[in-house]
Write an enzyme that holds these catalytic residues in place. Structure first.
Site, PDB file in Angstrom:
ATOM      1  N   SER A   1       0.846  -1.193   0.000  1.00  0.00           N
ATOM      2  CA  SER A   1       0.000   0.000   0.000  1.00  0.00           C
ATOM      3  C   SER A   1       0.879   1.239   0.000  1.00  0.00           C
ATOM      4  O   SER A   1       2.016   1.205   0.472  1.00  0.00           O
ATOM      5  CB  SER A   1      -0.905   0.017   1.235  1.00  0.00           C
ATOM      6  OG  SER A   1      -1.663   1.205   1.304  1.00  0.00           O
ATOM      7  N   ARG A   2       0.313   2.303  -0.549  1.00  0.00           N
ATOM      8  CA  ARG A   2       0.950   3.624  -0.428  1.00  0.00           C
ATOM      9  C   ARG A   2       0.160   4.521   0.522  1.00  0.00           C
ATOM     10  O   ARG A   2       0.417   5.713   0.607  1.00  0.00           O
ATOM     11  CB  ARG A   2       1.070   4.269  -1.816  1.00  0.00           C
ATOM     12  CG  ARG A   2       2.035   3.543  -2.729  1.00  0.00           C
ATOM     13  CD  ARG A   2       2.159   4.193  -4.111  1.00  0.00           C
ATOM     14  NE  ARG A   2       3.172   3.506  -4.900  1.00  0.00           N
ATOM     15  CZ  ARG A   2       2.963   2.381  -5.578  1.00  0.00           C
ATOM     16  NH1 ARG A   2       1.764   1.833  -5.556  1.00  0.00           N
ATOM     17  NH2 ARG A   2       3.940   1.803  -6.253  1.00  0.00           N
ATOM     18  N   ASN A   3      -0.806   3.941   1.194  1.00  0.00           N
ATOM     19  CA  ASN A   3      -1.687   4.682   2.096  1.00  0.00           C
ATOM     20  C   ASN A   3      -1.007   4.806   3.464  1.00  0.00           C
ATOM     21  O   ASN A   3      -0.875   3.823   4.201  1.00  0.00           O
ATOM     22  CB  ASN A   3      -3.028   3.940   2.219  1.00  0.00           C
ATOM     23  CG  ASN A   3      -4.046   4.690   3.039  1.00  0.00           C
ATOM     24  OD1 ASN A   3      -3.718   5.321   4.035  1.00  0.00           O
ATOM     25  ND2 ASN A   3      -5.294   4.627   2.620  1.00  0.00           N
ATOM     26  N   ALA A   4      -0.570   6.013   3.796  1.00  0.00           N
ATOM     27  CA  ALA A   4       0.167   6.224   5.045  1.00  0.00           C
ATOM     28  C   ALA A   4      -0.664   5.839   6.261  1.00  0.00           C
ATOM     29  O   ALA A   4      -0.125   5.364   7.272  1.00  0.00           O
ATOM     30  CB  ALA A   4       0.600   7.688   5.144  1.00  0.00           C
ATOM     31  N   LYS A   5      -1.992   6.016   6.183  1.00  0.00           N
ATOM     32  CA  LYS A   5      -2.841   5.677   7.329  1.00  0.00           C
ATOM     33  C   LYS A   5      -2.884   4.166   7.552  1.00  0.00           C
ATOM     34  O   LYS A   5      -2.911   3.700   8.685  1.00  0.00           O
ATOM     35  CB  LYS A   5      -4.243   6.247   7.134  1.00  0.00           C
ATOM     36  CG  LYS A   5      -4.258   7.777   7.193  1.00  0.00           C
ATOM     37  CD  LYS A   5      -5.653   8.341   7.068  1.00  0.00           C
ATOM     38  CE  LYS A   5      -5.630   9.874   7.164  1.00  0.00           C
ATOM     39  NZ  LYS A   5      -6.976  10.475   7.051  1.00  0.00           N
TER      40      LYS A   5
ATOM     41  N   ASP B   1      -7.372  -5.879   1.377  1.00  0.00           N
ATOM     42  CA  ASP B   1      -8.398  -5.347   0.481  1.00  0.00           C
ATOM     43  C   ASP B   1      -9.644  -5.186   1.331  1.00  0.00           C
ATOM     44  O   ASP B   1     -10.043  -6.113   2.040  1.00  0.00           O
ATOM     45  CB  ASP B   1      -8.665  -6.273  -0.706  1.00  0.00           C
ATOM     46  CG  ASP B   1      -9.492  -5.562  -1.777  1.00  0.00           C
ATOM     47  OD1 ASP B   1      -9.206  -4.381  -2.060  1.00  0.00           O
ATOM     48  OD2 ASP B   1     -10.426  -6.169  -2.325  1.00  0.00           O
TER      49      ASP B   1
ATOM     50  N   GLY C   1     -11.948   7.111   3.644  1.00  0.00           N
ATOM     51  CA  GLY C   1     -12.970   6.302   2.973  1.00  0.00           C
ATOM     52  C   GLY C   1     -14.369   6.630   3.489  1.00  0.00           C
ATOM     53  O   GLY C   1     -14.750   7.796   3.608  1.00  0.00           O
TER      54      GLY C   1
ATOM     55  N   HIS D   1     -12.675  -3.380  11.291  1.00  0.00           N
ATOM     56  CA  HIS D   1     -12.536  -4.550  10.434  1.00  0.00           C
ATOM     57  C   HIS D   1     -11.067  -4.873  10.177  1.00  0.00           C
ATOM     58  O   HIS D   1     -10.642  -6.019  10.273  1.00  0.00           O
ATOM     59  CB  HIS D   1     -13.263  -4.309   9.121  1.00  0.00           C
ATOM     60  CG  HIS D   1     -12.897  -3.030   8.420  1.00  0.00           C
ATOM     61  ND1 HIS D   1     -12.907  -1.803   9.045  1.00  0.00           N
ATOM     62  CD2 HIS D   1     -12.496  -2.769   7.144  1.00  0.00           C
ATOM     63  CE1 HIS D   1     -12.535  -0.863   8.193  1.00  0.00           C
ATOM     64  NE2 HIS D   1     -12.275  -1.423   7.032  1.00  0.00           N
ATOM     65  N   ARG D   2     -10.261  -3.835   9.863  1.00  0.00           N
ATOM     66  CA  ARG D   2      -8.849  -4.084   9.563  1.00  0.00           C
ATOM     67  C   ARG D   2      -8.105  -4.476  10.834  1.00  0.00           C
ATOM     68  O   ARG D   2      -7.253  -5.346  10.826  1.00  0.00           O
ATOM     69  CB  ARG D   2      -8.212  -2.866   8.904  1.00  0.00           C
ATOM     70  CG  ARG D   2      -6.855  -3.180   8.250  1.00  0.00           C
ATOM     71  CD  ARG D   2      -6.310  -2.011   7.452  1.00  0.00           C
ATOM     72  NE  ARG D   2      -7.186  -1.655   6.347  1.00  0.00           N
ATOM     73  CZ  ARG D   2      -7.981  -0.575   6.322  1.00  0.00           C
ATOM     74  NH1 ARG D   2      -7.982   0.277   7.325  1.00  0.00           N
ATOM     75  NH2 ARG D   2      -8.741  -0.340   5.287  1.00  0.00           N
TER      76      ARG D   2
END
Length: 203
Positions: free
Chosen positions: A9-13, A74, A158, A185-186
């Site tokens: 991922s490139r999502n820093a969060k 995902d 999101g 969920h994550r």
């Protein structure tokens, strides 16, 4: 000795979220890095019919390309009144990938006539851990709640501002990062990977 763990991922969060989960589990021997910190490699399009399929492809791609153990997630939201949609299409529900505001606005407009008691939904996350030379480990976490009528809160990303978890009067975007990690969920999916990650840290 610190090993490296690639997050596809490139999502820093998302990276911060995994770092917090590892820290909470006392796993300090793994350095979490993202795709921006490794050489670029061809990424298979996310065309799987399930969250599990997409997560597995991303994790295996990362492990094969870099030789590092790789975690991929995902995730999305399944809305009861939309028969489980947006599902795997959550990130591109409005047509353009990753436009959170447009995706959320479209979802709210689609639910504008749906009464409060029928606005049930679940955030779903499938997480895959691919270690070179081993079969991937795939887990799933779900977080039930409902879709509110107006976005609330500044935390998260999101669909967080329109998702109110069961037992809460705040949206996911109004929870602190620590509260969200404990319930989301994550967070639930990543927690299931902790034993495998702990073994990896000891290797």
């Amino acid at each position: 000795m610190t090993g490296r763990l690639l997050v596809a991922s490139r999502n820093a969060k998302k990276l911060r979220e995994l770092r917090r989960v590892l820290a909470a589990a006392g796993i300090e021997a793994l350095e979490v890095i993202g795709l921006d910190e490794v050489p670029e490699f061809p990424e298979t399009p996310e065309t799987g019919a399930t969250f599990e399929a997409n997560a597995t492809v991303k994790a295996v791609d990362g492990a094969v390309a870099t030789g590092l153990p790789c975690v991929a997630d995902d995730s999305g939201i399944e809305v009861d009144a939309l028969r489980g949609m947006p599902g795997v299409l959550s990130a591109r529900w409005s047509g353009s990938h990753g436009d959170d505001d447009a995706n959320t606005a479209l979802l709210l407009s689609q639910l504008s006539d749906v009464p409060d008691e029928r606005r049930g939904a679940a955030f779903v996350s499938a997480c895959a851990l691919a270690i070179p030379g081993q079969d991937p480990v795939v887990v799933r976490g779900e977080w039930r709640g409902r879709i509110v009528r107006e976005p609330r809160g500044e935390n998260g990303f999101g669909y967080d501002p329109v998702f109110e978890p069961e037992g809460e009067d705040r949206t996911s975007a109004e929870l602190s990062p620590e509260e969200k990690d404990a319930a989301s969920h994550r967070g639930r999916a990543l927690a299931q990977l902790v034993p495998a990650l702990a073994r990896l840290a000891r290797a």
